[in-house]
Structure formats: structure tokens, C-alpha cells
Scaffold this motif. Structure first.
Motif, PDB file in Angstrom:
ATOM      1  N   LEU A  40       0.987  -1.054   0.066  1.00  0.00           N
ATOM      2  CA  LEU A  40       0.028   0.121   0.022  1.00  0.00           C
ATOM      3  C   LEU A  40       0.861   1.040  -0.070  1.00  0.00           C
ATOM      4  CD1 LEU A  40      -2.546  -1.144   2.938  1.00  0.00           C
ATOM      5  CD2 LEU A  40      -2.754  -1.552   0.167  1.00  0.00           C
ATOM      6  N   ASP A  41       1.017   1.803  -1.034  1.00  0.00           N
ATOM      7  CA  ASP A  41       1.719   3.182  -1.223  1.00  0.00           C
ATOM      8  C   ASP A  41       0.990   4.373  -0.791  1.00  0.00           C
ATOM      9  OD1 ASP A  41       4.077   2.023  -2.505  1.00  0.00           O
ATOM     10  OD2 ASP A  41       3.074   1.859  -4.278  1.00  0.00           O
ATOM     11  N   LEU A  42       1.507   4.896   0.219  1.00  0.00           N
ATOM     12  CA  LEU A  42       0.725   5.885   1.057  1.00  0.00           C
ATOM     13  C   LEU A  42       1.035   7.269   0.647  1.00  0.00           C
ATOM     14  CD1 LEU A  42       1.236   4.369   4.496  1.00  0.00           C
ATOM     15  CD2 LEU A  42      -0.786   3.997   3.247  1.00  0.00           C
ATOM     16  N   ASN A  43       0.022   8.258   1.046  1.00  0.00           N
ATOM     17  CA  ASN A  43       0.206   9.581   0.497  1.00  0.00           C
ATOM     18  C   ASN A  43       0.965  10.291   1.632  1.00  0.00           C
ATOM     19  OD1 ASN A  43      -0.555   9.934  -2.146  1.00  0.00           O
ATOM     20  ND2 ASN A  43      -2.752   9.783  -1.334  1.00  0.00           N
ATOM     21  N   GLY A  44       1.410   9.627   2.800  1.00  0.00           N
ATOM     22  CA  GLY A  44       1.832  10.453   4.022  1.00  0.00           C
ATOM     23  C   GLY A  44       1.597   9.350   5.196  1.00  0.00           C
ATOM     24  N   PRO A  45       2.125   9.897   6.409  1.00  0.00           N
ATOM     25  CA  PRO A  45       1.679   9.010   7.483  1.00  0.00           C
ATOM     26  C   PRO A  45       0.248   8.498   7.784  1.00  0.00           C
ATOM     27  CG  PRO A  45       3.331  11.064   7.935  1.00  0.00           C
ATOM     28  CD  PRO A  45       2.560  11.191   6.833  1.00  0.00           C
ATOM     29  N   VAL A  46      -0.117   7.479   8.241  1.00  0.00           N
ATOM     30  CA  VAL A  46      -1.432   6.935   8.416  1.00  0.00           C
ATOM     31  C   VAL A  46      -1.538   6.052   9.734  1.00  0.00           C
ATOM     32  CG1 VAL A  46      -2.335   7.111   6.071  1.00  0.00           C
ATOM     33  CG2 VAL A  46      -1.365   5.084   6.801  1.00  0.00           C
ATOM     34  N   ASP A  47      -2.371   6.276  10.427  1.00  0.00           N
ATOM     35  CA  ASP A  47      -2.720   5.148  11.411  1.00  0.00           C
ATOM     36  C   ASP A  47      -3.315   3.992  10.732  1.00  0.00           C
ATOM     37  OD1 ASP A  47      -1.693   6.465  13.544  1.00  0.00           O
ATOM     38  OD2 ASP A  47      -3.502   7.492  13.931  1.00  0.00           O
ATOM     39  N   TYR A  48      -3.218   2.613  11.285  1.00  0.00           N
ATOM     40  CA  TYR A  48      -4.045   1.509  10.434  1.00  0.00           C
ATOM     41  C   TYR A  48      -4.119   0.527  11.162  1.00  0.00           C
ATOM     42  CZ  TYR A  48       0.223  -1.321  10.177  1.00  0.00           C
ATOM     43  OH  TYR A  48       1.280  -2.257  10.480  1.00  0.00           O
ATOM     44  N   THR A  49      -5.444  -0.259  11.152  1.00  0.00           N
ATOM     45  CA  THR A  49      -5.828  -1.314  11.821  1.00  0.00           C
ATOM     46  C   THR A  49      -5.908  -2.385  10.668  1.00  0.00           C
ATOM     47  OG1 THR A  49      -7.944  -0.748  11.740  1.00  0.00           O
ATOM     48  CG2 THR A  49      -6.835   0.035  13.593  1.00  0.00           C
ATOM     49  N   PHE A  50      -5.744  -3.595  11.364  1.00  0.00           N
ATOM     50  CA  PHE A  50      -6.321  -4.769  10.567  1.00  0.00           C
ATOM     51  C   PHE A  50      -6.878  -5.948  11.320  1.00  0.00           C
ATOM     52  CE2 PHE A  50      -2.279  -5.532  12.108  1.00  0.00           C
ATOM     53  CZ  PHE A  50      -2.118  -6.726  12.490  1.00  0.00           C
ATOM     54  N   SER A  51      -7.534  -6.588  10.441  1.00  0.00           N
ATOM     55  CA  SER A  51      -8.401  -7.867  11.226  1.00  0.00           C
ATOM     56  C   SER A  51      -8.429  -9.062  10.007  1.00  0.00           C
ATOM     57  CB  SER A  51      -9.682  -7.617  11.587  1.00  0.00           C
ATOM     58  OG  SER A  51     -10.355  -6.756  10.615  1.00  0.00           O
ATOM     59  N   LYS A  52      -8.107 -10.315  10.616  1.00  0.00           N
ATOM     60  CA  LYS A  52      -8.214 -11.442   9.634  1.00  0.00           C
ATOM     61  C   LYS A  52      -9.890 -11.798   9.832  1.00  0.00           C
ATOM     62  CE  LYS A  52      -6.078 -15.768   8.867  1.00  0.00           C
ATOM     63  NZ  LYS A  52      -4.976 -16.756   9.193  1.00  0.00           N
ATOM     64  N   LEU A  53     -10.608 -12.114   8.579  1.00  0.00           N
ATOM     65  CA  LEU A  53     -11.954 -12.677   8.869  1.00  0.00           C
ATOM     66  C   LEU A  53     -12.147 -13.630   8.089  1.00  0.00           C
ATOM     67  CD1 LEU A  53     -13.370  -8.947   8.506  1.00  0.00           C
ATOM     68  CD2 LEU A  53     -12.905 -10.185  10.568  1.00  0.00           C
ATOM     69  N   GLU A  54     -13.420 -14.500   8.465  1.00  0.00           N
ATOM     70  CA  GLU A  54     -13.380 -15.587   7.778  1.00  0.00           C
ATOM     71  C   GLU A  54     -14.894 -15.638   7.116  1.00  0.00           C
ATOM     72  OE1 GLU A  54     -13.646 -18.550  10.969  1.00  0.00           O
ATOM     73  OE2 GLU A  54     -11.359 -18.723  10.939  1.00  0.00           O
ATOM     74  N   ASN A  55     -15.209 -16.395   6.079  1.00  0.00           N
ATOM     75  CA  ASN A  55     -16.567 -16.689   5.567  1.00  0.00           C
ATOM     76  C   ASN A  55     -16.950 -15.495   4.611  1.00  0.00           C
ATOM     77  OD1 ASN A  55     -18.384 -18.270   4.650  1.00  0.00           O
ATOM     78  ND2 ASN A  55     -19.837 -18.019   6.467  1.00  0.00           N
TER      79      ASN A  55
ATOM     80  N   ASP B 264     -12.923 -15.533   3.529  1.00  0.00           N
ATOM     81  CA  ASP B 264     -11.470 -15.539   4.028  1.00  0.00           C
ATOM     82  C   ASP B 264     -10.854 -14.393   3.691  1.00  0.00           C
ATOM     83  OD1 ASP B 264     -10.723 -18.144   5.790  1.00  0.00           O
ATOM     84  OD2 ASP B 264     -11.191 -19.050   3.998  1.00  0.00           O
ATOM     85  N   ARG B 265     -10.447 -13.537   4.264  1.00  0.00           N
ATOM     86  CA  ARG B 265     -10.141 -12.051   3.981  1.00  0.00           C
ATOM     87  C   ARG B 265      -9.149 -11.482   4.964  1.00  0.00           C
ATOM     88  NH1 ARG B 265     -15.047 -12.207   5.465  1.00  0.00           N
ATOM     89  NH2 ARG B 265     -15.949 -10.464   6.440  1.00  0.00           N
ATOM     90  N   LEU B 266      -8.438 -10.533   4.442  1.00  0.00           N
ATOM     91  CA  LEU B 266      -7.473  -9.674   5.563  1.00  0.00           C
ATOM     92  C   LEU B 266      -8.228  -8.092   5.150  1.00  0.00           C
ATOM     93  CD1 LEU B 266      -5.356  -9.102   7.569  1.00  0.00           C
ATOM     94  CD2 LEU B 266      -3.881  -8.890   5.694  1.00  0.00           C
ATOM     95  N   MET B 267      -8.922  -7.689   6.348  1.00  0.00           N
ATOM     96  CA  MET B 267      -9.312  -6.252   6.064  1.00  0.00           C
ATOM     97  C   MET B 267      -8.323  -5.225   6.745  1.00  0.00           C
ATOM     98  SD  MET B 267     -12.144  -6.408   4.581  1.00  0.00           S
ATOM     99  CE  MET B 267     -12.675  -4.857   4.825  1.00  0.00           C
ATOM    100  N   ILE B 268      -7.943  -4.126   5.960  1.00  0.00           N
ATOM    101  CA  ILE B 268      -7.102  -3.328   6.452  1.00  0.00           C
ATOM    102  C   ILE B 268      -7.835  -1.887   6.309  1.00  0.00           C
ATOM    103  CG2 ILE B 268      -4.789  -2.217   6.162  1.00  0.00           C
ATOM    104  CD1 ILE B 268      -4.543  -4.774   4.235  1.00  0.00           C
ATOM    105  N   GLU B 269      -7.681  -1.087   7.531  1.00  0.00           N
ATOM    106  CA  GLU B 269      -8.474   0.238   7.478  1.00  0.00           C
ATOM    107  C   GLU B 269      -7.389   1.467   7.752  1.00  0.00           C
ATOM    108  OE1 GLU B 269     -11.390   1.798  10.514  1.00  0.00           O
ATOM    109  OE2 GLU B 269     -12.285   0.562   8.857  1.00  0.00           O
ATOM    110  N   LEU B 270      -7.181   2.324   6.891  1.00  0.00           N
ATOM    111  CA  LEU B 270      -6.259   3.626   7.050  1.00  0.00           C
ATOM    112  C   LEU B 270      -7.182   4.645   7.275  1.00  0.00           C
ATOM    113  CD1 LEU B 270      -4.554   3.027   3.483  1.00  0.00           C
ATOM    114  CD2 LEU B 270      -3.882   1.923   5.745  1.00  0.00           C
ATOM    115  N   ARG B 271      -6.498   5.165   8.483  1.00  0.00           N
ATOM    116  CA  ARG B 271      -7.226   6.541   8.783  1.00  0.00           C
ATOM    117  C   ARG B 271      -5.863   7.743   8.961  1.00  0.00           C
ATOM    118  NH1 ARG B 271     -11.862   6.243  11.016  1.00  0.00           N
ATOM    119  NH2 ARG B 271     -12.549   4.240  11.603  1.00  0.00           N
ATOM    120  N   SER B 272      -6.067   8.959   8.813  1.00  0.00           N
ATOM    121  CA  SER B 272      -5.201  10.049   8.672  1.00  0.00           C
ATOM    122  C   SER B 272      -4.632  10.310  10.022  1.00  0.00           C
ATOM    123  CB  SER B 272      -5.986  11.429   8.078  1.00  0.00           C
ATOM    124  OG  SER B 272      -4.974  12.271   8.358  1.00  0.00           O
TER     125      SER B 272
END
Length: 142
Positions: free
Chosen positions: A104-119, A121-129
Motif C-alpha cells: 500500500l503506497d501511502l500519501n503520507g503517515p497514516v494510522d492503520y488497523t487490520f483484522s483477519k476474517l472468515e467466511n 477468508d480475507r484480511l481487512m485493512i483500514e487506513l486513517r489520517s
């Protein structure tokens, strides 16, 4: 001809954990959504997966190494332009056999969270300024 038992056991263990043979595990889609103050990214696979993550600077970027082959539209390397206020682009490539790197090429510093989910199967990533995070923090009472 003599064969080693260790590689066979490793493949069987991978199958038992994920329910799919390790060779069949694939990254099947990478999607993103731009919301008012959040960018959300979903990395979808066709089974249970392992991953590693890290953050790099100069330029700012996050990467996620998924233990699965890339099969996003039948292409092994791709770049998707996002161009929102947090995220420039998403790069997807097979860095070694059976490992997909999503950068993920960012436009600047961000805070991020992630979670691995099922059904599915996926990895969710959330970016916040990081600036938006500071604005929303309550100020202490004096």
C-alpha cells in the motif's frame, strides 16, 4: 529410491490447518473503498492463510505478505491506482513461489488497523489520517 518424510509432513500439516492444499491457496481479489476519513482494503483468499506485515518509510508504505499464490484476475503482478487522500496505489506481486506481497503506497503517515476474517477468508485493512485521529481526541479539561 528413498524420500524424506519431513516435506510430506509439512504439506500434510498445511492442508490440515487450512483445509486446502498449500499449492491451492490463492489471493483471489484485492478491493478498496474510499470513505470520508477512511480507506478500507480487503485482500480476499480462497482459504485460511497466514500473513506478515511491516511498515516502511521514505516513501511511506505498508506491506502484507500473504502465504498464498496471487490469482487476481489471472495476473501475477499488478498496480491499481487509488489516488485518494490516504492511498496512492496498491501493488500486488508474487515475491517468491506461494507468497503474495500487497504493498500500500501511502500519501503520507497514516494510522492503520487490520483484522483477519472468515467466511469468506480475507484480511481487512483500514487506513486513517494521523491528523484526523488527533483532531478527534478529546482535549483534557483544565
Amino acid at each position: 529410491m528413498r524420500t524424506s518424510v519431513v516435506p510430506v509432513l509439512a504439506v500434510l500439516a498445511a492442508c490440515a490447518v487450512s483445509g486446502k492444499p498449500a499449492a491451492d491457496l490463492q489471493v483471489t481479489a484485492v478491493r478498496f473503498w474510499t470513505l470520508s476519513d477512511v480507506t478500507r482494503i480487503a485482500i480476499e483468499t480462497n482459504g485460511d492463510f497466514n500473513f506478515k506485515r511491516d511498515r516502511l518509510t521514505n516513501p511511506d508504505r505498508l506491506f502484507f505478505d500473504i502465504d498464498a499464490r496471487p490469482n487476481v484476475g489471472g495476473i501475477r503482478f499488478s498496480t491499481r491506482q487509488v489516488n485518494d487522500k490516504l492511498l496512492k496505489q496498491i501493488r500486488i506481486a508474487e515475491t517468491m513461489p506461494g507468497r503474495t506481497r500487497v504493498v500500500l503506497d501511502l500519501n503520507g503517515p497514516v494510522d492503520y488497523t487490520f483484522s483477519k476474517l472468515e467466511n469468506p477468508d480475507r484480511l481487512m485493512i483500514e487506513l486513517r489520517s494521523t491528523a484526523a485521529q488527533k483532531k478527534s481526541e478529546p482535549k483534557p479539561a483544565l
